[in-house]
Design an enzyme around this catalytic site. Structure first.
Site, short mmCIF file in Angstrom:
data_model
loop_
_atom_site.label_atom_id
_atom_site.label_comp_id
_atom_site.label_asym_id
_atom_site.label_seq_id
_atom_site.Cartn_x
_atom_site.Cartn_y
_atom_site.Cartn_z
N ASP A 1 18.74 18.45 -96.66
CA ASP A 1 19.88 18.09 -96.43
C ASP A 1 19.44 16.29 -96.52
O ASP A 1 20.37 15.70 -97.24
CB ASP A 1 20.15 17.98 -94.74
CG ASP A 1 19.11 18.13 -93.98
OD1 ASP A 1 17.88 18.43 -94.37
OD2 ASP A 1 19.27 18.15 -92.48
N LYS B 1 13.48 23.81 -96.01
CA LYS B 1 13.93 23.57 -94.64
C LYS B 1 13.32 24.09 -93.78
O LYS B 1 13.49 25.06 -93.01
CB LYS B 1 15.43 24.17 -94.78
CG LYS B 1 16.38 23.84 -93.57
CD LYS B 1 16.91 22.53 -93.51
CE LYS B 1 17.75 22.19 -92.28
NZ LYS B 1 17.88 20.77 -92.16
N TYR C 1 19.20 34.86 -103.22
CA TYR C 1 19.64 35.44 -104.05
C TYR C 1 19.01 36.91 -104.38
O TYR C 1 19.26 37.51 -105.45
CB TYR C 1 19.73 35.05 -105.66
CG TYR C 1 20.49 33.77 -105.58
CD1 TYR C 1 20.39 32.61 -104.57
CD2 TYR C 1 21.46 33.51 -106.55
CE1 TYR C 1 21.01 31.69 -104.65
CE2 TYR C 1 22.20 32.43 -106.61
CZ TYR C 1 22.26 31.39 -105.63
OH TYR C 1 23.04 30.22 -105.72
N ASP D 1 20.20 25.91 -106.79
CA ASP D 1 21.33 26.06 -107.57
C ASP D 1 22.22 24.84 -107.29
O ASP D 1 22.71 24.24 -108.02
CB ASP D 1 22.04 27.42 -107.26
CG ASP D 1 23.21 27.84 -107.86
OD1 ASP D 1 23.33 27.18 -108.91
OD2 ASP D 1 23.63 28.72 -107.37
#
Ligand code: NAD
Length: 370
Positions: A206, A173, A124, A230
């Site tokens: 994930d 990740k 963001y 988010d």
């Protein structure tokens, strides 16, 4: 003299749900003085800009705000007012608790999770551009800094300590994002060593999504970067009954802004249909922040009893999943009035009725047990 609080009604369903929240806040008897400032569509009409300086000045002065959702145009138009507010006021910790209320509307009536999301950087960052003239390729820069990663991880561990929570799980990740992901992971691991009494573990984003819909009770406080936070906070809101009942808070070093997880739901704007609970539970969080525990407990209890009774609930809480038998949907304002009416009547010290699933007990699904 009461508490002076900045009130940002927002747009879409924002003015309706913030009016509902204000009614409930005032029913607690705690004296509030509201400094109402416009951001979003109303501000564009009035002053030509979606985030006037008056909004930032008011929050800086009062140090506390109650905010409704604000629309962000998709694909083009002005940048998100919500993101700009967080960045300009350095509201770095977005804290989104997901508690199942009255145990309904969910497969997981015992859901009690908190997502702690870094809210000032990551994907963001606003640093993005087209790579070529015919717009066939584009890049968005994922900004991760050691400073912001350290402070959000510290925030999560401190929250566990202060609120007597169970553990912290970092979500990243780092297997694919070998710089940004690894930087956040390292910050988390080193912070965890400073809190040896607090259990800490890690999940890849994930895998975390799969784990949460399968066995959310194994998780407690989740700390992560902006975009993952988010997404996960909407997922957790779904586990706990839906966006209509999911509150949130944004904290900086000295400022606090309380806003629901949900957006401006434009299709319900102006219809008095939206669920006011998420914004009302923002008032509960705001009262806790002010140290007004008894009033906060009353707000939570009044919400709980109103949802459990199913006499005054908005359309989303009258749907199958929340209820075995069809119940007529109330308006946003009628539900808020009922919650406000209950505030002086409830007994927050009485034990809450045991959480139950839509069919009277936790929903069993053998396929989920493997
Ligand atoms: P949304 O949260 O507004 O709506 C998602 C779904 O949930 C819709 O079906 C909506 O009708 C429903 N819903 C949301 N809140 C509800 C409520 N209180 N009661 C009943 N139903 C409710 O998300 P969206 O449609 O993806 O976004 C709409 C706009 O809101 C976009 O412009 C987006 O950028 C903005 N947004 C703002 C914020 C914020 O202000 N912090 C957060 C998320 C989205």
């Amino acid at each position: 003299m009461g508490y002076r609080v900045t009130l940002i009604p927002g747009d879409g369903i924002g003015p309706e749900v913030t009016a509902a929240a204000r009614l409930v806040a005032e029913a607690t008897g705690i004296p509030f003085e509201w400094d109402v400032v416009e951001a979003g569509e109303a501000a564009i009409k009035a002053s030509g800009t979606p985030l006037p300086d008056a909004v930032l000045d008011s929050v800086r002065k009062n140090k506390i705000a109650l905010k409704g959702p604000i629309t962000t145009p998709i694909g083009g138009g002005f940048r998100s007012v919500n993101v700009a507010l967080r960045q300009q006021l350095d509201l770095y910790a977005s804290v989104r608790p997901s508690r199942s209320i009255a145990g309904e509307g969910t497969r997981f009536p015992e859901t009690d999770l908190i997502v702690v999301r870094e809210a000032t950087e990551g994907l963001y960052s606003g640093v993005e551009h087209w790579v070529d003239r015919d717009h066939s390729a584009a890049e968005t820069v994922n900004v991760i800094t050691r400073k912001a990663s350290d402070r959000i991880c510290r925030f999560a561990f401190e929250l566990v300590r202060r609120d007597h929570r169970r553990k912290v799980t970092a979500v990243h990740k780092a297997n694919i994002m070998k710089t940004t992901g690894a930087l956040f992971q390292t910050a988390f691991r080193e912070m965890a060593m400073k809190y040896p009494d607090i259990p800490a573990d890690e999940r890849l984003i994930d895998n975390m999504c799969m784990q949460l819909v399968k066995k959310p009770a194994e998780y407690d406080v989740i700390v992560t970067t902006n975009l993952f936070g988010d997404i996960l906070s909407d997922l957790c809101a779904g586990l706990a009954g839906g966006l209509g009942v999911a509150p949130g808070a944004l904290y900086g070093e000295t400022l606090a802004v309380f806003e629901p997880v949900h957006g401006s739901a434009p299709k319900y704007a102006g219809q008095d249909r939206a669920d006011p609970v998420a914004e009302i539970l923002c008032v509960e969080l705001l009262l806790r922040h002010l140290g007004e525990k008894a009033a906060a407990d009353r707000v939570f209890r009044a919400v709980w009893e109103t949802i459990a009774e199913k006499k005054f609930v908005t359309y989303d809480l009258a749907l199958p999943g929340y209820t075995d038998r069809p119940v007529p949907a109330s308006s946003c304002s009628a539900m808020a009035k009922e919650i406000a009416r209950k505030i002086p009547l409830v007994d927050p010290s009485a034990p809450l009725p045991r959480a139950s699933g839509p069919s009277g007990g936790p929903m069993a699904d053998p396929a989920l047990e493997t």
